[in-house]
Design an enzyme around this catalytic site. Structure first.
Site, PDB file in Angstrom:
ATOM      1  CG  ASP A  32      -2.221   0.971   1.127  1.00  0.00           C
ATOM      2  OD1 ASP A  32      -3.334   0.259   1.136  1.00  0.00           O
ATOM      3  OD2 ASP A  32      -1.989   2.212   0.980  1.00  0.00           O
ATOM      4  NE  ARG A  85     -20.869   7.040 -14.502  1.00  0.00           N
ATOM      5  CZ  ARG A  85     -20.607   6.206 -15.625  1.00  0.00           C
ATOM      6  NH1 ARG A  85     -19.860   5.262 -15.664  1.00  0.00           N
ATOM      7  NH2 ARG A  85     -21.081   6.513 -16.567  1.00  0.00           N
ATOM      8  CB  ALA A 115     -11.529  -5.682  -5.464  1.00  0.00           C
ATOM      9  CG  ASP A 120     -18.474  -4.336 -14.651  1.00  0.00           C
ATOM     10  OD1 ASP A 120     -18.608  -5.561 -14.567  1.00  0.00           O
ATOM     11  OD2 ASP A 120     -19.301  -3.908 -13.805  1.00  0.00           O
ATOM     12  CB  SER A 143     -14.861  -9.200  -7.600  1.00  0.00           C
ATOM     13  OG  SER A 143     -15.231  -7.896  -7.651  1.00  0.00           O
ATOM     14  CB  ALA A 150     -23.108 -14.513  -2.700  1.00  0.00           C
ATOM     15  NE  ARG A 151     -24.476  -7.742  -1.673  1.00  0.00           N
ATOM     16  CZ  ARG A 151     -23.935  -6.848  -2.283  1.00  0.00           C
ATOM     17  NH1 ARG A 151     -23.843  -6.083  -3.371  1.00  0.00           N
ATOM     18  NH2 ARG A 151     -23.086  -6.071  -1.267  1.00  0.00           N
ATOM     19  CG  HIS A 175     -20.585  -5.014  -8.992  1.00  0.00           C
ATOM     20  ND1 HIS A 175     -21.344  -5.590  -8.224  1.00  0.00           N
ATOM     21  CD2 HIS A 175     -19.824  -4.366  -8.250  1.00  0.00           C
ATOM     22  CE1 HIS A 175     -21.079  -5.316  -6.931  1.00  0.00           C
ATOM     23  NE2 HIS A 175     -20.200  -4.528  -6.840  1.00  0.00           N
TER      24      HIS A 175
END
Length: 314
Positions: A32, A85, A115, A120, A143, A150-151, A175
């Site tokens: 990091d 954005r 991640a 995307d 990811s 999963a949700r 996503h």
């Protein structure tokens, strides 16, 4: 088996913790820009190892990523007040322009797992930057909708009164807000969803479906309103993806990766069920979607492609 994590914020740190809790790999190294944060997270997680699995956890620099089999990219900047954005995307693109080459100079054979949001677009950029180092697109993945899937499975399992691990359902596309819940393909215990619910007398009317859809689609917003960030779910998802890579599992997961064409949209990165193994994405599986779901996936692909076009260099 060595795993690198670049970015030790909430997501990166939780992913490292999940690796230790699940016993994935043998060594985890945090990198990091804020070295003190990386060292603190590594120390804290290392102290949990005696209660879980004997992984070595430490902090270092990019040079310490040598011999990593997989590197999680969780680095990025947050949105500033009043920032658009596109401006955020441009700033994160500059971050990746530095981070991806720095990783590949030390770990040229690693699978890169992105991640950073918007995942995307950032995965598309990471693959583009990695290509300059001769890295095939399959070795860069994100990811994607792994957590959204999963949700979806969790909420369906709760509604149907069954363990979510026995619910087979996918969320594909972006996503984000335009993601597609593939209701037409859901199965439970090998049975179509409608057949299972008829057998058990479970209400799966349109209002119920719409409620589940909203809960899946808006989950991140709800969590962020309550506690400021999401990290447990995505951290666990990242650990699961890394496990599939390290053990060459050939697992089917809804990760995102560059795709030549999706429902007439060219050169876009989005999530589909993909075969994930030791060298990253091995294959993507087209789904026999309904007409509505096909149209929704096309629109989702357009949303991502528009964001890439705005960046002009993607």
């Amino acid at each position: 088996m060595k795993v690198g994590i670049v970015g030790s914020g909430f997501v990166g740190a939780t992913a490292g913790y999940a690796l230790v809790m699940q016993g994935v790999g043998r060594e985890v190294v945090f990198v990091d820009k804020n070295a003190a944060r990386a060292e603190a997270e590594a120390d804290d997680i290392r102290h949990a190892a005696p209660f879980a699995h004997p992984l070595e956890v430490w902090a270092g620099g990019y040079e310490d990523l040598t011999d990593c089999s997989a590197v999680l990219i969780c680095a990025g900047v947050g949105q500033k007040p009043g920032e658009t954005r596109l401006q955020l995307l441009q700033r994160n693109a500059r971050v990746f322009h530095e981070v991806v080459p720095a990783i590949l100079e030390r770990a040229p054979d690693a699978v890169l797992v992105v991640a950073t949001n918007p995942v995307d677009v950032m995965t598309h950029l990471a693959a583009r930057y990695a290509a300059a180092y001769g890295v095939p697109a399959g070795r860069v993945l994100g990811s994607g909708t792994t957590l959204d899937t999963a949700r979806f499975r969790t909420l369906l399992g709760m509604h149907c009164g069954i363990d979510s691990q026995h619910v087979h359902a996918h969320v594909i596309g972006e996503h984000g807000d335009s993601e597609v819940l593939t209701w037409s393909l859901v199965t439970i215990g090998g049975m179509p969803l409608e057949s299972f619910d008829t057998l058990r007398g479970i209400d799966l009317s349109e209002p119920v479906r719409q409620k589940i859809d909203r809960q899946v689609r808006q989950a991140a917003y709800t969590i962020i309103r309550g506690k400021g960030a999401t990290y447990y779910g995505i951290g666990s998802a990242l650990a699961r993806i890394v496990k599939a890579i390290l053990h060459d599992e050939r697992a089917v997961m809804t990760v995102c990766a560059p795709t030549a064409e999706v429902v007439d949209i060219s050169n876009v990165t989005l999530s589909l069920p993909r075969l994930v193994g030791g060298s990253g994405v091995l294959e993507a599986f087209p789904l026999p979607l309904s007409e509505l779901e096909t149209a929704q996936l096309r629109e989702s692909a357009r949303v991502i492609r528009k964001a890439l076009d705005e960046l002009k260099d993607a």
